[in-house]
Design a protein around this motif. Structure first.
Motif, PDB file in Angstrom:
ATOM      1  N   LYS A 223      37.756  52.535  42.514  1.00 33.76           N
ATOM      2  CA  LYS A 223      36.992  51.404  43.054  1.00 33.76           C
ATOM      3  C   LYS A 223      36.504  50.434  41.993  1.00 33.76           C
ATOM      4  CE  LYS A 223      32.181  52.751  43.527  1.00 33.76           C
ATOM      5  NZ  LYS A 223      31.107  53.135  44.382  1.00 33.76           N
ATOM      6  N   TRP A 224      36.375  50.869  40.738  1.00 35.87           N
ATOM      7  CA  TRP A 224      35.905  49.935  39.711  1.00 35.87           C
ATOM      8  C   TRP A 224      37.059  49.218  39.015  1.00 35.87           C
ATOM      9  CZ3 TRP A 224      31.149  48.726  40.323  1.00 35.87           C
ATOM     10  CH2 TRP A 224      30.282  49.656  40.862  1.00 35.87           C
ATOM     11  N   LYS A 226      39.714  46.527  38.325  1.00 33.60           N
ATOM     12  CA  LYS A 226      39.738  45.121  38.718  1.00 33.60           C
ATOM     13  C   LYS A 226      40.986  44.867  39.549  1.00 33.60           C
ATOM     14  CE  LYS A 226      36.840  43.325  35.142  1.00 33.60           C
ATOM     15  NZ  LYS A 226      36.762  42.691  33.853  1.00 33.60           N
ATOM     16  N   GLN A 227      40.803  44.184  40.661  1.00 37.13           N
ATOM     17  CA  GLN A 227      41.935  43.898  41.534  1.00 37.13           C
ATOM     18  C   GLN A 227      42.167  42.397  41.576  1.00 37.13           C
ATOM     19  OE1 GLN A 227      41.193  45.670  45.345  1.00 37.13           O
ATOM     20  NE2 GLN A 227      40.643  47.608  44.408  1.00 37.13           N
ATOM     21  N   VAL A 228      43.418  42.016  41.729  1.00 36.42           N
ATOM     22  CA  VAL A 228      43.729  40.596  41.859  1.00 36.42           C
ATOM     23  C   VAL A 228      44.182  40.320  43.284  1.00 36.42           C
ATOM     24  CG1 VAL A 228      44.287  40.133  39.452  1.00 36.42           C
ATOM     25  CG2 VAL A 228      46.043  41.022  40.955  1.00 36.42           C
ATOM     26  N   LEU A 229      43.997  39.080  43.685  1.00 41.87           N
ATOM     27  CA  LEU A 229      44.360  38.703  45.049  1.00 41.87           C
ATOM     28  C   LEU A 229      45.864  38.502  45.126  1.00 41.87           C
ATOM     29  CD1 LEU A 229      41.457  36.251  45.652  1.00 41.87           C
ATOM     30  CD2 LEU A 229      41.813  38.383  46.846  1.00 41.87           C
ATOM     31  N   LYS A 230      46.453  39.094  46.168  1.00 48.25           N
ATOM     32  CA  LYS A 230      47.891  38.957  46.361  1.00 48.25           C
ATOM     33  C   LYS A 230      48.161  37.878  47.395  1.00 48.25           C
ATOM     34  CE  LYS A 230      48.120  43.792  45.710  1.00 48.25           C
ATOM     35  NZ  LYS A 230      48.000  44.898  46.609  1.00 48.25           N
ATOM     36  N   LYS A 231      49.442  37.608  47.573  1.00 49.62           N
ATOM     37  CA  LYS A 231      49.823  36.537  48.502  1.00 49.62           C
ATOM     38  C   LYS A 231      49.352  36.861  49.924  1.00 49.62           C
ATOM     39  CE  LYS A 231      53.904  33.851  49.691  1.00 49.62           C
ATOM     40  NZ  LYS A 231      55.360  33.927  49.769  1.00 49.62           N
ATOM     41  N   ASP A 233      46.795  38.682  50.784  1.00 51.84           N
ATOM     42  CA  ASP A 233      45.344  38.517  50.876  1.00 51.84           C
ATOM     43  C   ASP A 233      44.983  37.066  51.122  1.00 51.84           C
ATOM     44  OD1 ASP A 233      45.249  41.171  50.295  1.00 51.84           O
ATOM     45  OD2 ASP A 233      44.900  40.869  48.160  1.00 51.84           O
ATOM     46  N   ILE A 234      45.659  36.178  50.379  1.00 52.75           N
ATOM     47  CA  ILE A 234      45.364  34.751  50.515  1.00 52.75           C
ATOM     48  C   ILE A 234      45.704  34.297  51.934  1.00 52.75           C
ATOM     49  CG2 ILE A 234      45.945  32.450  49.631  1.00 52.75           C
ATOM     50  CD1 ILE A 234      44.476  34.111  47.580  1.00 52.75           C
TER      51      ILE A 234
END
Lengths: 336, 260
Positions: A223-224, A226-231, A233-234
């Protein structure tokens, strides 16, 4: 007490917590009841500075029936922040048979009551100049400085009498711990088994890489991390736009037509026509000031100005050279 | 701020120099505080507090947001009308608190674009406006700024539905093929005229069927498991002649879908 309350006991207000703990105590047989007040874990004493006395200390009681007597600390009771002493009051306690001690032969035992460390004073023995010893009871102690205690095997604060800080009350010596078969001797524990050869070169092979120390087949991402936003998600975060109405579309079309119908570049004929009219007007001007102004704004003026400046500069250079020559001649004549 | 001067302060020149006191100002609509919209891009760091919804929102957000007071107005066409508070003043000037509610009626109105009766809660005033505008669709799709303020979240969603339905109907009217007759005199739909294997041909199928022909061969020549979605995504807007070239490259038999 139901599970519903016990699960969140630490989060309840103090009076609720006390109430539930009392209830829990009452439901126990006397042998299992907690003596004194229950102390939550975060408020329990852990360091010698908090306790002020340790096992083996001599203490004088300042409260209760033993007031004025001197006893010895037998142990600490962390869950009530209190101490066991050798001359403490006792109370009869019924003990179930499963909990009997080795030499016990009846249910009722005298169980010692605990005392708060605030209700006792530490007693220290001092030596006079003539060699006689005397005891003092410290009203309060403070801690200044630290030292490594060989017997406790850790850093211990130096205990001093408050307002008489030169009087140090040493900590009591703990019972020596006996080694068992599983103990590691200190020489083995302290032995250095690895020595770095260089701080510049790592001993691990160059191709050794490790992405993470975590379980690689873990079901959920940590959970800690770092996650990036994927297509995707957008896409889920973006609401659709509202379509233009027919009126708006007609307006855009009209504007486009207007934009297209507007002339942006001048045709040669129009340019010729405008040029001829301007030239005709300028040729008919007789005012000399206006002529000067027209000359000035015309493109030729700047070229002329630059040429004039260049000429002036050349003239100045020439004058300077001539002056230098003249000066040389004068100095030569004066030297002769 | 004096409401009449609002536009003056904002730098919008009034049509008339005397301010209109009769115009509705939609105070409860335009003064709502909206959460700041954050634009996220692919590759941005995901904030820990950001929740990704299971589905994308179905409607665009109403530009003025939802009403916090008189929430009934979020669920119907209330025309910017809200509950009003005041006093009932007696003959002896005694004041007793009272409220005025909009005259809300339940109605089913016909929508031409949606081709169905739409059940609505709307005020009598809005019903009168709809009658004047000549129907629900006209009321919903008007572009005046005051109308957008009037609509509210419910009306905004209805407007989106209507505009989408209109767009869809318009698209359905536009045919992407022309009807011609072949050598035998039968009517055929020609979707595209191009060249295949150096010969001029007319396609009698659309993009969907053409891609269905192309997919198996491309899948065969692609390492891994090529799914139709991924295959289709790249080609959904590719021009027909490019598709024909690709089919030509894989030597696909198109004899059943082309007419020479």
């Amino acid at each position: 007490m139901s599970k519903r309350y016990t699960g969140v006991l630490e989060r309840l207000p103090q009076h609720f917590r006390d109430f539930f703990m009392r209830r829990a105590d009452q439901s126990q047989i006397p042998a299992f009841r907690s003596q004194g007040k229950y102390i939550p874990e975060e408020k329990r004493y852990t360091r010698p500075e908090q306790w002020k006395v340790l096992e083996g200390d001599r203490v004088m009681f300042v409260k209760g029936p033993n007031k004025g007597k001197i006893g010895k600390v037998l142990g600490l009771q962390p869950f009530t922040n209190s101490i066991y002493t050798d001359i403490a009051e006792t109370e009869p306690l019924a003990v179930p048979r499963q909990l009997w001690q080795e030499d016990q032969n009846e249910y009722l035992i005298d169980y010692p009551k605990t005392v708060s460390p605030d209700d006792v004073r530490v007693v220290a023995t001092l030596v006079r100049e003539d060699g006689t010893e005397y005891d003092i009871a410290a009203e309060d102690v403070i801690f200044k400085g630290k030292y490594f205690d060989e017997d406790y095997k850790k850093m211990m604060p130096i205990r001093r009498v408050k307002y008489h800080e030169h009087i140090i009350i040493p900590w009591p010596r703990p019972d020596p711990a006996e080694d068992c078969v599983f103990s590691t001797p200190p020489e083995v524990a302290e032995e250095r088994s690895h020595v770095e050869n260089s701080i510049l070169q790592f001993e691990q092979p160059a191709d050794f890489t490790i992405q993470s120390l975590r379980d690689p087949i873990m079901k959920r991402p940590y959970k800690w991390d770092k996650q990036v936003l994927k297509k995707g998600d957008i896409t889920k975060l973006t609401a659709p736009g509202i379509p233009y109405s027919e009126t708006k579309k007609a307006m855009f079309e009209e504007r486009r037509q207007i934009r297209e119908s507007q002339i942006t570049e001048m045709s040669a004929e129009v340019m010729e026509f405008i040029g001829s009219r301007v030239a005709e007007h300028l040729n008919n001007v007789t005012d000399p000031n206006f002529k000067q102004y027209v000359d000035k704004v015309s493109g030729q003026y700047r070229k002329q100005k630059l040429a004039r400046r260049e000429k002036e500069k050349q003239l100045l250079d020439l004058q300077i050279k001539e002056a230098e020559k003249r000066n040389k001649r004068v100095t030569r004549a004066s030297a002769q | 701020m004096i409401l009449a001067l609002r536009d003056v302060v904002r730098g919008v020149r009034a049509f008339s120099s005397t301010t209109s006191t009769m115009g509705r100002n939609y105070r409860h609509v335009v003064d709502r505080q909206l959460k700041k919209k954050v634009e996220y891009k692919v590759g941005d760091l995901k904030p820990r507090s950001l929740r990704i919804p299971a589905e994308a929102p179905k409607y665009p957000p109403y530009p003025y947001g939802e009403s916090r007071i008189f929430k009934r107005s979020n669920r119907g066409l209330f025309g910017g009308q809200f509950i009003v508070f005041g006093n009932k003043v007696s003959e002896h000037k005694n004041r007793a608190r009272r409220t005025w509610l909009p005259n809300v009626v339940n109605k089913k109105l016909w929508s031409e674009s949606l081709n169905k009766m739409v059940p609505l809660k709307l005020t009598a005033r809005v019903l009168r406006t709809i009658t004047k505008e000549g129907g629900l669709d006209n009321y919903l799709t008007k572009d005046k700024r005051a109308r957008i303020k009037e609509l509210g979240p419910f009306g905004w969603r209805l407007r989106y539905d209507v505009l989408k339905a209109q767009e869809r109907a318009k698209k359905a009217n536009v045919k992407n093929y022309e009807v011609l007759s072949d050598i035998e005199g039968n009517e055929i739909k020609v979707f595209f005229k191009g060249t295949y294997n150096g010969e001029p041909v007319s396609l009698v199928v659309g993009r969907r069927k053409l891609l269905q022909k192309l997919y198996p061969v491309v899948k065969l020549h692609t390492p891994g498991n090529l799914r139709f979605a991924a295959f289709n995504n790249r080609r959904k807007s590719a021009p027909f002649d490019e598709l024909l070239k690709e089919l030509e490259h894989y030597k696909v038999d198109l004899s059943d879908v082309i007419v020479k």
